[in-house]
Structure formats: structure tokens, C-alpha cells
Scaffold this motif. Structure first.
Motif, PDB file in Angstrom:
ATOM      1  N   PRO A 152       7.547 -38.505 -86.826  1.00  0.00           N
ATOM      2  CA  PRO A 152       7.787 -39.157 -88.127  1.00  0.00           C
ATOM      3  C   PRO A 152       9.104 -39.927 -88.172  1.00  0.00           C
ATOM      4  N   VAL A 153      10.101 -39.483 -87.388  1.00  0.00           N
ATOM      5  CA  VAL A 153      11.387 -40.182 -87.310  1.00  0.00           C
ATOM      6  C   VAL A 153      11.746 -40.362 -85.842  1.00  0.00           C
ATOM      7  N   CYS A 154      12.128 -41.580 -85.484  1.00  0.00           N
ATOM      8  CA  CYS A 154      12.550 -41.878 -84.108  1.00  0.00           C
ATOM      9  C   CYS A 154      13.740 -42.824 -84.201  1.00  0.00           C
ATOM     10  N   VAL A 155      14.951 -42.319 -83.940  1.00  0.00           N
ATOM     11  CA  VAL A 155      16.164 -43.084 -84.218  1.00  0.00           C
ATOM     12  C   VAL A 155      17.108 -43.048 -83.018  1.00  0.00           C
ATOM     13  N   HIS A 156      17.714 -44.188 -82.760  1.00  0.00           N
ATOM     14  CA  HIS A 156      18.697 -44.338 -81.677  1.00  0.00           C
ATOM     15  C   HIS A 156      20.074 -44.532 -82.305  1.00  0.00           C
ATOM     16  N   ARG A 203      20.249 -45.195 -66.499  1.00  0.00           N
ATOM     17  CA  ARG A 203      19.384 -44.030 -66.622  1.00  0.00           C
ATOM     18  C   ARG A 203      17.912 -44.454 -66.568  1.00  0.00           C
ATOM     19  N   LEU A 204      17.029 -43.453 -66.559  1.00  0.00           N
ATOM     20  CA  LEU A 204      15.599 -43.740 -66.449  1.00  0.00           C
ATOM     21  C   LEU A 204      14.976 -44.111 -67.784  1.00  0.00           C
ATOM     22  N   HIS A 205      15.611 -43.695 -68.882  1.00  0.00           N
ATOM     23  CA  HIS A 205      14.997 -43.872 -70.191  1.00  0.00           C
ATOM     24  C   HIS A 205      16.010 -44.307 -71.240  1.00  0.00           C
ATOM     25  N   VAL A 206      15.489 -44.921 -72.307  1.00  0.00           N
ATOM     26  CA  VAL A 206      16.247 -45.113 -73.541  1.00  0.00           C
ATOM     27  C   VAL A 206      16.055 -43.843 -74.370  1.00  0.00           C
ATOM     28  N   HIS A 207      17.152 -43.334 -74.952  1.00  0.00           N
ATOM     29  CA  HIS A 207      17.117 -42.056 -75.667  1.00  0.00           C
ATOM     30  C   HIS A 207      17.001 -42.270 -77.179  1.00  0.00           C
ATOM     31  N   PHE A 208      16.154 -41.469 -77.811  1.00  0.00           N
ATOM     32  CA  PHE A 208      16.020 -41.437 -79.267  1.00  0.00           C
ATOM     33  C   PHE A 208      16.050 -39.985 -79.730  1.00  0.00           C
ATOM     34  N   CYS A 209      16.299 -39.802 -81.028  1.00  0.00           N
ATOM     35  CA  CYS A 209      16.253 -38.480 -81.641  1.00  0.00           C
ATOM     36  C   CYS A 209      15.168 -38.442 -82.710  1.00  0.00           C
ATOM     37  N   THR A 258      26.057 -46.409 -86.278  1.00  0.00           N
ATOM     38  CA  THR A 258      24.899 -47.273 -86.523  1.00  0.00           C
ATOM     39  C   THR A 258      23.630 -46.571 -86.040  1.00  0.00           C
ATOM     40  N   LEU A 259      22.562 -46.665 -86.840  1.00  0.00           N
ATOM     41  CA  LEU A 259      21.275 -46.062 -86.501  1.00  0.00           C
ATOM     42  C   LEU A 259      20.210 -47.143 -86.391  1.00  0.00           C
ATOM     43  N   ILE A 260      19.448 -47.119 -85.310  1.00  0.00           N
ATOM     44  CA  ILE A 260      18.329 -48.044 -85.113  1.00  0.00           C
ATOM     45  C   ILE A 260      17.044 -47.224 -85.100  1.00  0.00           C
ATOM     46  N   PHE A 261      16.157 -47.482 -86.063  1.00  0.00           N
ATOM     47  CA  PHE A 261      14.907 -46.740 -86.186  1.00  0.00           C
ATOM     48  C   PHE A 261      13.795 -47.503 -85.470  1.00  0.00           C
ATOM     49  N   LEU A 262      13.021 -46.773 -84.687  1.00  0.00           N
ATOM     50  CA  LEU A 262      11.927 -47.375 -83.925  1.00  0.00           C
ATOM     51  C   LEU A 262      10.635 -47.338 -84.736  1.00  0.00           C
ATOM     52  N   LYS A 283      13.869 -31.648 -77.158  1.00  0.00           N
ATOM     53  CA  LYS A 283      13.464 -32.464 -78.309  1.00  0.00           C
ATOM     54  C   LYS A 283      14.064 -33.863 -78.339  1.00  0.00           C
ATOM     55  N   VAL A 284      14.481 -34.374 -77.206  1.00  0.00           N
ATOM     56  CA  VAL A 284      14.924 -35.765 -77.131  1.00  0.00           C
ATOM     57  C   VAL A 284      13.706 -36.640 -76.859  1.00  0.00           C
ATOM     58  N   ILE A 285      13.580 -37.735 -77.603  1.00  0.00           N
ATOM     59  CA  ILE A 285      12.477 -38.679 -77.413  1.00  0.00           C
ATOM     60  C   ILE A 285      12.943 -39.757 -76.431  1.00  0.00           C
ATOM     61  N   LEU A 286      12.127 -40.019 -75.433  1.00  0.00           N
ATOM     62  CA  LEU A 286      12.534 -40.945 -74.372  1.00  0.00           C
ATOM     63  C   LEU A 286      11.432 -41.951 -74.083  1.00  0.00           C
ATOM     64  N   THR A 287      11.858 -43.132 -73.669  1.00  0.00           N
ATOM     65  CA  THR A 287      10.900 -44.155 -73.276  1.00  0.00           C
ATOM     66  C   THR A 287      11.523 -45.077 -72.241  1.00  0.00           C
ATOM     67  N   GLU A 288      10.696 -45.573 -71.352  1.00  0.00           N
ATOM     68  CA  GLU A 288      11.142 -46.596 -70.414  1.00  0.00           C
ATOM     69  C   GLU A 288      11.071 -47.973 -71.040  1.00  0.00           C
ATOM     70  N   GLY A 289      10.477 -48.050 -72.256  1.00  0.00           N
ATOM     71  CA  GLY A 289      10.289 -49.349 -72.884  1.00  0.00           C
ATOM     72  C   GLY A 289       9.383 -50.204 -72.037  1.00  0.00           C
TER      73      GLY A 289
END
Length: 747
Positions: A646-650, A670-676, A695-699, A717-723
Motif C-alpha cells: 500500500p505504501v512504497c517510498v524512497h 548496488r543491485l537494487h533501488v531501495h524503498f520502504c 525528501t520522500l519519493i512515492f512509487l 521488509k525492505v522493498i527492492l527493485t532493479e527497475g
């Protein structure tokens, strides 16, 4: 020799090898030989104006403009080396930690800070003499060459006998400018241990004028100086390289009591580099100033009102001496070819107008072998590739600008925080370089330890503040008549004679009702009464172990041949065989499996996972890897539906928004971009975002997943993506807000 060291050894863990131990043992430290050989260059005064223009375009115009620097005082540099701490890259003085930073290099010499590191390939396929012919305009004689370098005298001689006239091709003026740049680098800014030889690998980075103008010369100079100070302080050399001229200028700017007596007053000329102020003539009328013992004493007696924390604040400086991107305060690696060092301005925030605070000892991945780093036997090394990880860290320097304790405070708050810092600082530092227990000698060269310990102890006993004590106010000999002082001095001498491992002079005279003394209690006695198994030291040991494990499992497992699986796990028994030390100076192989389990339990960011398999124990980092052998699908759990997130923020910083607008969110090394999955203060957010982000960037998770972006979640519980190809494009940003105000930021 009596054993000695800081009361709390958690910071100065190289004290057992530090050069200051010689002074404690009563051995006189011989002055270091200073490596510098550009002197005859300044006798050439007919450089063509177009050559000077190109030197400025290369980025060394400020150094050339300041002219020949005064001779370096070898004794002063030697006394500073005794106070240099390789663990923190700072000088430990009575006023606190201080150091020369990127700010000083840029303000004094107008050397560029923001730019690419000075590094490249140490090998030339076409041969170095051929490269000289191409880029310097002459084919050097074999006698003018030395291994993979050229003698500075060859360049200076050629410039002196072949002045350039008008009407030549641009390349002729550029070639002469390259000669000047090489001489200034090799003889003044980056002198090393190769005698008067200038490494020709530097020439490979001077081929293109515009590209060379983007080099961060300031970080190269500072890295070289730090490295040479570290080597010297660990007793590795009898001479010292790097820009010691710059270090002397830094001392003169900040410590007026150590300046020579100049014939004319030193006044800064507006819009010029500050080093220009320190040229001219001075009077040699105080011979003890060239004594290591004299400088050692002056540094030991230094007071707050004798140190200038912000010497440049009221000066009108040219743009070339100004920091446009806060890089002066960036906590980062600095690189110069084979040299990699740490820049830690957060430890000296008073030099930037901040309030001192107790900063953690960072794990930079260095150990004692780091101070032996050199290019010997590595002529074909591509240093840009070898140090790629550190260079990438430097490229992200804007993300690591320290803002801690920079906010303005009320006077009483500033005093309180400074007092807290100094109380901590005196526990972790070496207060006295030489042994107490004897009266100071008559004259300027008194032994600092004797006079300082007597006066500071007396002031504690008599109830005064030691930082306000000066020899001009109080005669230390008169204090010796006081009965309390005589008693305490006797106790101190017994402790030193007994070989006390931590020489601490912080004693407390407790008064009861009616003013009667209850006795004297020393910190050593209190420490012994606690026993050796205190919770604090145990936690420090486990914390240091956890930091080392994080670095190994995220970034070094492949290099250490640990046989890391594609899900990131390695065998604990293999970890415990490594010949590495933690920041607590404890060998990894001396730790136990149970201590590794405890490090996992205590980690508040939940960075580790343990796995028992086939009777063995395995460990991995849950996220944050740069090791390419780790497979995302094996390491992480895939997110299959937007409803799961429901929330994905960098979290980031406002200063980074411009580059993010242009390039999107990049995974960097690193291998991934990190989100919370929540905001910085949410209890469930334990990792994946720094607490001081602004600053917060919401995905937009739904849009990103619909268009093929794969998202994963780690065990912590860290959300990660290679984009897509390592980048999360801007079009997937749902919104951007300031934090903690939560105000929308147009994007």
C-alpha cells in the motif's frame, strides 16, 4: 617503558603501533624529511600568457598564482604527525578533534573539489617516451627517465632554456602547460617517495584540457596528504610526502601561536586564494620554533582561544575558492590513483560552524595493511577499475553531506553539547604525549606533559576548570606547595611506575558537609571496580562484529572466496577463518558462532538471516548487495500484487532532486533501488531509509508493475527493485513530498 593509552580504547585502536609511543618512552622523535622538489621551477618568470591560461584551464591556476611557498618547518610537521590519528583522519589536540578538509584545500589553493577523481590506467601500450613526445613535445633522453617516470629537473631545464614566443600552434602552449602541471603535481601537490621522479601515468589524464579541467584536484591532494600522515604516524617512514606545504598553511591559518613572525602583517587580498597571504619574508628570531619538543609542548598547551575554528568566514573569496554543492561537508572516500582514504568532516563540525557531537567510528574497510598501499609491482594496474567501488561512492558524495548538529543553538545548549563532547573526547584520546612525573625545565622548551599534568590535576583538586589554565596566569611551581596536590602527585607517580595501561589524570576530590575531604577517587579505580565484563564493552564488540559481517556479506564475499550461494548465504565456519579484524581491533577468527548469533539478534535493522542446513550454520545479508553473483529471485520474495504494498517510498535529500529529475532513481553500485513500506518514523520501518532524509519519493506501484517492473521484499521488509536497467524512471513517481513537513514538491 610504562604502558599507556586512552581510558576508552574503542577509537584509538592503532595506539599499539602509533609513533607517539616513542615520545612516551623518552625517545626523541627525529624530524621527518619533507619530500618537495619544485623549488627551481619558480626561478622561471617568463611563462607565455597563453601557457598560463592553459594551466588555469587545467585547474592549477590558483597554485601557480600563489607562487613559491615558504620552506616547510620539518619540526612542526613532525609534531603534528605525533597528534595525527589514522583511525579518524584527525589531529587530536587539547581543544578536540580537528583536521584539514576539502574546504581548506580549495580555499587555500583554489583547487577544484567537485569533479572526477584523479586516476586511470598505470600502463601505456605505446611507451612512456612516445607519450612524452606526443603530449609534451619532446622525446626525453634515457637519462631523463626513471622507470615509468620523468625527472622533474628535465622538465624544468627544458622550460628554462626554451621559452615560447607568440604565433605558435595551440598545441605548443598546451604541451608547455602540461609540463608545468606535472611539475606542480609531482613537486608540490602530490610528491611521493620516488625522489624527483614524476609518474608519467599522470600524463594520460592530461591529454584533453577540458576533461582535465573536471578533475577533483582537491580530493587528490587531500587523499595524498592523509595517506602520508597515516604512514608516518604508524612509523612506516622516515620521510613524508604529500602537500605538506598545504598542511603548514593550514596550521598558520588556525593556530596563531605557531605562526612565524612575518616582516609585514599578513592581510588577505580580496578575491585571491588564501595561500597568497602566507608568502613573503619572516624573521627567524625564535630558534626553539624549529624544535620538535617545542612544538610538542605548544600543541599540548593549546587552548580554545588559541585555535581559530573558522578562519575564512569574513574573507571575500573568488568563485574558484567557493563550495557550490556542500561537498566540503561530504562524508565520503577520496581517491588518487592507488590511494584511497576517508573524508570525515562530521568529526570536525566546529570548522563549519556546527556544534561538536559524539560521532560513531565508521567502518571504512581499512586495516593496518592499508597504510602500506603503494604502486610498487603494480605498473599495469588500471586504478580506475581497481578502485571502482570507492569512486562510485565519491560520485554519490552529495548524498553523504553531514548536516548533523549544524543547526543554530541557544548559547546554553551549545555549551552543554560541547561539554558532553569534551567529556567523551578526553576519555578516548591521549591527553599527554610524554610522561609526567618531573618538573618542567627552565626556558621555552619545557616538557609539556610535566607542566600540563601538574597544573590540570591541581586545578581539578582545587576546584577550578583546567581549560582556563594558562602558564601566563598560574605558576605551576607555586601549586606544588599545596598539600593536596603533593598527595595527588605522589599517587599519579605510583600509578605510572606500576605500568598503568591507561594514563588518566581525571581524579575527583569529594567534599562532604563542613568542607572536610572524604578522599580521592581515580577513574582507574572506578573502572577496576566494575570488572572487565561490562555490558558496554560487550556491546561494542558485538556491534563491531556486525558491521564487519555486513560489509563482507554485502560487498566482499566474492573477493574473499567465500563460496557465496546465489541466495547470498555463506558458511559461518568459513567466515570465522578469515584473517580480518573488526573495528574493535578483534580478529574475526577469535569470535565464536554464538557471538555471530548474538550479532544477528542485536542488529536493530534486521540485516541478517541465519540458516541451519545439513548440520551447518549459514549467514547472509538480507539486502544491500553489490555482489553480482547474488540472484534477486533467490535472495528476495517477489511481490505479486500492488495490494501487497500500500505504501512504497524512497527517502532522499532535496539536493539530489535535480539529478533524479534528469536520470531517475539509480541503483548506483548496488543491485537494487531501495524503498520502504512506511515513513521514517514508523515502527515497522527498520531498514531501507536513513532517518535524516528530508525528501520522500512515492512509487506508483500499480503502474510500475503493470508495465513490467519487478518488485521484491527482503526478510527485513525492505522493498527492492532493479527497475529497468538499474533505473526507476521518473514517470513511475506517484508524488514527492518534503519530510517531515509532508508538503508536496512539484516534480
Amino acid at each position: 617503558m610504562s604502558r599507556y593509552g586512552p581510558e576508552d580504547p574503542s577509537v584509538l585502536h592503532y595506539q599499539h603501533s602509533h609513533i607517539s609511543r616513542k615520545a612516551w618512552a623518552g625517545q626523541e622523535t627525529a624530524s621527518f624529511n619533507i619530500r618537495r622538489f619544485e623549488g627551481h621551477f619558480w626561478e622561471i618568470d617568463n611563462h607565455h600568457r597563453r601557457v598560463i591560461d592553459y594551466v588555469c584551464r587545467f585547474g592549477l591556476g590558483g597554485v601557480l598564482f600563489c607562487g613559491k611557498a615558504l620552506d616547510v618547518d620539518h619540526a612542526l610537521i613532525t609534531a603534528l604527525v605525533e597528534r595525527w590519528r589514522p583511525e579518524t583522519h584527525t589531529f587530536h589536540l587539547p581543544v578536540g578533534e580537528t583536521t584539514i578538509t576539502l574546504q581548506d584545500v580549495q580555499v587555500l589553493w583554489a583547487l577544484r573539489v567537485d569533479g572526477v577523481p584523479f586516476t586511470g590506467n598505470g600502463f601505456c601500450e605505446s611507451g612512456w617516451r612516445g607519450l612524452c613526445e606526443e603530449l609534451l613535445g619532446f622525446y626525453p633522453l634515457q637519462s631523463e627517465m626513471k622507470e615509468n617516470g620523468i625527472l622533474a629537473s628535465a622538465l624544468i631545464h627544458r622550460m628554462a632554456i626554451e621559452p615560447l614566443g607568440d604565433g605558435l600552434e595551440d598545441e605548443a602552449y598546451i604541451q608547455r602547460a602540461r609540463m608545468i602541471v606535472l611539475v606542480l603535481l609531482g613537486g608540490l601537490i602530490l610528491p611521493d617517495g620516488s625522489g624527483c621522479k614524476i609518474p608519467l601515468m599522470w600524463l594520460t589524464q592530461l591529454r584533453d584540457v577540458e576533461a582535465a579541467s573536471m578533475i577533483s584536484w582537491a580530493s587528490a591532494a587531500l587523499a595524498t596528504l592523509y595517506h602520508n600522515l597515516c604512514e608516518a604516524s604508524m612509523g612506516k617512514r622516515s620521510d613524508i610526502g604529500g602537500p605538506t606545504v598545504l598542511l603548514q598553511l593550514w596550521v598558520w591559518e588556525r593556530m596563531p601561536t605557531l605562526r612565524p613572525d612575518f616582516v609585514a602583517a599578513r592581510i588577505h587580498t580580496n578575491n585571491t586564494p588564501c595561500a597568497l597571504m602566507w608568502t613573503g619574508s619572516y624573521m627567524i628570531n625564535r630558534a626553539p620554533k624549529h624544535s620538535v619538543r617545542h612544538y610538542r609542548e605548544q600543541l599540548s598547551l593549546l587552548q580554545n582561544n588559541q585555535f581559530i575554528w573558522m578562519p575564512y568566514v569574513d574573507r571575500q573569496l573568488p568563485d574558484s575558492c567557493l563550495d557550490m554543492n556542500n561537498s566540503w561537508r561530504s562524508v565520503t572516500y577520496i581517491v588518487c590513483w592507488a590511494i584511497v582514504e576517508a573524508h570525515e568532516p562530521e568529526r570536525v563540525v566546529r570548522q563549519f560552524g556546527g556544534t561538536p557531537f559524539i560521532s560513531e567510528l565508521r567502518d571504512w574497510g581499512f586495516n593496518e595493511t592499508h597504510f602500506k598501499t603503494n604502486r610498487r609491482g603494480k605498473a599495469k594496474t588500471n586504478w580506475a577499475v581497481q578502485n571502482k567501488a570507492y569512486i562510485q561512492y565519491w560520485e554519490r558524495r552529495s548524498e553523504f553531506v553531514t548536516n548533523a548538529y549544524m543547526e543554530p543553538l541557544a548559547d546554553h545548549m551549545q555549551v552543554m553539547r560541547t561539554r558532553q563532547y569534551m567529556e567523551w573526547y578526553f576519555k578516548i584520546t591521549i591527553t599527554y604525549i610524554t610522561q609526567p612525573g618531573r618538573l618542567p625545565e627552565v626556558g621555552m622548551n619545557t616538557v609539556a606533559s610535566a607542566s600540563t599534568v601538574q597544573m590540570s590535576v591541581a586545578f581539578r583538586v582545587l576546584g577550578y576548570r583546567p581549560l582556563l589554565l594558562t602558564p601566563s596566569i598560574v605558576d605551576s611551581r607555586s601549586l606544588l606547595q599545596h598539600s593536596r596536590f603533593q598527595h595527588l602527585r605522589l599517587m599519579e607517580s605510583h600509578r605510572v611506575a606500576a605500568g598503568n595501561p591507561s594514563y588518566v589524570t581525571s581524579a575527583h576530590y569529594n567534599k562532604g558537609s563542613g568542607g572536610r575531604g572524604r578522599g580521592i577517587e581515580t577513574k582507574d579505580n572506578r573502572q577496576r571496580s566494575r570488572g572487565n565484563g561490562s555490558t558496554s564493552s560487550g556491546n561494542d564488540k558485538i556491534n563491531a562484529l556486525g558491521r564487519l559481517l555486513t560489509r563482507i556479506l554485502r560487498h566482499q564475499a566474492s573477493d574473499l572466496n567465500l563460496g557465496m550461494r546465489n541466495d547470498g548465504y555463506v558458511k559461518v565456519q568459513d567466515l570465522l577463518k578469515l584473517n580480518l579484524k573488526t573495528m574493535a581491533n578483534i580478529p574475526l577468527r577469535s569470535h565464536t558462532v554464538e557471538e555471530i548469533r548474538e550479532a544477528v539478534r542485536q542488529d536493530n535493522k534486521q540485516r541478517f538471516s541465519l540458516l541451519e542446513e545439513n548440520g551447518g550454520l549459514l549467514l547472509r545479508a538480507n539486502q544491500g548487495h553489490s555482489i553480482v553473483t547474488v540472484e534477486t529471485e533467490s535472495l528476495l520474495k517477489p511481490i505479486l500484487s500492488p495490494e501487497e504494498v500500500p505504501v512504497c517510498v524512497h527517502g532522499t535529500y532535496k539536493k539530489n532532486l535535480e539529478s533524479i529529475r534528469r536520470e531517475g532513481l539509480k541503483r548506483m553500485q548496488r543491485l537494487h533501488v531501495h524503498f520502504c513500506s512506511g515513513l521514517p518514523r514508523d515502527a515497522e520501518v527498520v531498514s531501507g531509509m536513513r532517518r535524516d532524509v528530508d525528501t520522500l519519493i512515492f512509487l506508483d506501484v500499480r503502474k510500475a508493475m503493470e508495465e513490467g517492473m519487478k518488485l521484491f521484499v527482503s526478510d527485513n521488509k525492505v522493498i527492492l527493485t532493479e527497475g529497468f536497467d538499474g533505473v526507476v524512471p521518473v514517470k513511475y513517481f506517484q508524488k514527492t513530498e518534503s519530510w517531515p513537513q509532508r508538503r508536496p514538491i512539484p516534480f
